[in-house]
Every structure is written in C-alpha cells, then in structure tokens.
Design an enzyme around this catalytic site. Structure first.
Site, short mmCIF file in Angstrom:
data_model
loop_
_atom_site.label_atom_id
_atom_site.label_comp_id
_atom_site.label_asym_id
_atom_site.label_seq_id
_atom_site.Cartn_x
_atom_site.Cartn_y
_atom_site.Cartn_z
N LEU A 1 6.45 -4.82 1.24
CA LEU A 1 5.23 -4.07 2.37
C LEU A 1 4.13 -4.99 2.52
O LEU A 1 3.57 -5.23 2.38
CB LEU A 1 5.30 -2.83 1.88
CG LEU A 1 5.96 -1.35 2.48
CD1 LEU A 1 5.43 -0.23 1.58
CD2 LEU A 1 7.05 -1.10 3.24
N ASP A 2 4.47 -5.58 4.20
CA ASP A 2 3.74 -5.41 4.55
C ASP A 2 2.41 -4.88 4.17
O ASP A 2 2.30 -3.74 4.10
CB ASP A 2 4.15 -5.22 6.35
CG ASP A 2 4.80 -6.31 7.30
OD1 ASP A 2 5.39 -7.36 6.32
OD2 ASP A 2 5.10 -5.70 8.20
N LYS A 3 1.69 -6.16 4.15
CA LYS A 3 -0.02 -5.54 4.30
C LYS A 3 -0.47 -4.89 4.82
O LYS A 3 -1.56 -3.76 4.84
CB LYS A 3 -1.06 -6.81 4.30
CG LYS A 3 -2.55 -6.69 3.78
CD LYS A 3 -2.73 -7.84 3.54
CE LYS A 3 -5.25 -7.89 3.73
NZ LYS A 3 -5.35 -9.20 3.18
N SER B 1 1.61 -1.83 6.32
CA SER B 1 2.21 -0.51 5.90
C SER B 1 1.50 -0.28 5.28
O SER B 1 0.97 -0.91 4.28
CB SER B 1 3.61 -2.08 6.35
OG SER B 1 4.13 -2.11 7.03
#
Length: 262
Positions: free
Chosen positions: A104-106, A108
């Site tokens: 998961l993106d930082k 997000s």
C-alpha cells in the site's frame, strides 16, 4: 536427484523468511550465500546446503503459519527493510518474523495482509489471478458521471490501459473502486489522468477479507477465513510465467505538462 533441488528464492519463501520477490532483491544485493558463496539468480539448492542471509543461518520454519489482517496507517512503508524509517515490520512489532503481501502506498491506509507463508504471497500477487481489492477514495473536486464511466472502462497509464473495473460514487467527493490489478500507484495515476487529485485512499477489502479492525491495529485471520481464502486462490498459478499479465495493447502516451508525483 533433481526433485531434491529447490530454487533459492523458493526456499527462502517456504522457510517463512521472506516473500520470493523480497528474496530476489536480497540475492541481487549479494546478501544471500550458499555454502559461503554468493549465488546467481535462479540457483538451486539441496537440503544439505547452508543458506545464510547477511551472515545469519536460515533454517526451515516448521512453526504454525501466521496470517494477519492489519489496518495500515498513512505514513507507514510496506517494506521489510528495517533501515527504512516507519517500516511496517517495526510498526507492528510482531514477535515472529512476518512480511507484507503486496504493498500500500505510504500515503494510503487500510487493509494489508502480513504473513510468514511465502506460498500464499506468490498466489495472491500473481498478475493473472484477478483477485479483487476494494478501495474507498476521496478526491479534491466533485465527481461526475463522466469520471465514473472513464475510471470503470480503462485509463491509459504506464504505457498500458487499465482493466475494466467496478466504480461507484458514494458522495460528492468519494467513490468506491474494485480492482483486479496492482499497477504502481494505479488509482492515483488513473485519477491524475482525469485531472483529479486523490486526497485520501483506504483499502477496505482483499478477496474475501474485509477491513474490520481500528487504524493501526491487526487481528489474526480465523481458520475459516484462511480456508476460504485458500479455496479462492487455489486455481491460481504458482509458475514463474504467471507473474506476467496477459498481453495488453500498449499505447503511446505523451507526458502531461501538469503531471506531478502526488
């Protein structure tokens, strides 16, 4: 004799040390040795070979498999590299070695699986397997019917066109999207192409598991959930070729002048 040989990345994942992708990175970085020698990618080992990572002996992990559902806060990096500040492993601080399934993106938040089962990692991450992941997304300006239609029917990003997907408007600035792909920063890039900026992104479901724990907390998957999950991913291929998506027509995309890495 051939049946007793195992690829080094497969061995590291099956011991519960890390996923195959992480193992490949460790091999490329020269951190893995077999009998004191740094191996090439794809090297196979026997049960008698001594495998070390950063000088530490790797032993087979015969402990019970661990499956966690974690609600990742924004600002936490999905990496097992403990040198990275705010990495997910240190944040959870679990008593045994575990690693994330996917990313998961930082920026997000939301559901991510943590495990010591390298085999299930490979099944879930294979690009051809079409496993659903559901997200709730907030954007910076009012959502239109055109936006929903374009998002659902394919957006040109990263020299390809995204798969058709389910998209539903929830409120003026919020929509739900269900993906079966995992392109890099996919939802953010799709929105950017339509001149929208993502201001908040939360993953609420992976396959059959729905997010149901507070932010920053985790829970163990139940035996019933793991059984169902394994049944749903069982048709998935574990071969190397399955890690590549079906051929999608590539397109030529001119750089957008206002494109920013948000």
């Amino acid at each position: 004799m051939e049946e007793n040989l195992t690829r080094i990345n497969k061995f590291l994942s099956e011991t519960g040390f890390c996923s195959r992708r992480e193992a490949d990175k460790l091999i490329e970085q020269g951190k893995v040795t077999i009998n004191g020698v740094v191996p090439e990618m794809g090297t196979k080992i026997t049960p008698d070979d001594e495998v070390r990572v950063d000088g530490k002996l790797v032993r087979e992990n015969r402990q019970k498999r661990i499956y966690l559902a974690f609600n990742k806060p924004a600002g936490i990096e999905c990496t097992t590299n403990l040198d990275v500040r705010d990495n997910i492993v240190d944040y959870i601080n679990y008593q045994e070695r575990i690693f994330p399934i996917g990313r998961l993106d930082k920026a997000s938040e939301g559901l991510i699986f943590m495990t010591n089962d390298g085999d299930i990692v490979n099944k879930i991450l294979r690009a051809r397997n079409n496993h659903e992941k559901e997200y709730i997304v907030t954007v910076n300006r009012p959502i239109t019917d055109r936006f929903i239609d374009r998002m659902a029917n394919g957006i040109p990003i990263l020299e390809t066109i995204t798969r058709k997907c389910k998209v539903e408007q929830i409120s003026k600035y919020v929509f739900r999207i269900v993906l079966t792909q995992g392109l890099n920063r996919q939802i953010r890039r799709m929105c950017e192409h339509l001149d929208y900026e993502v201001t908040a992104l939360k993953r609420t479901r992976i396959i059959n598991i729905t997010l149901d724990v507070p932010l920053g907390r985790y829970r163990h998957l139940t035996e019933e959930e793991v059984t169902e999950l394994n049944q749903l991913i069982e048709p998935s291929s574990k071969t190397e070729e399955a890690s590549f998506p079906k051929v999608t027509p590539k397109i030529s995309i001119q750089p957008r002048r206002d494109f920013r890495n948000r």
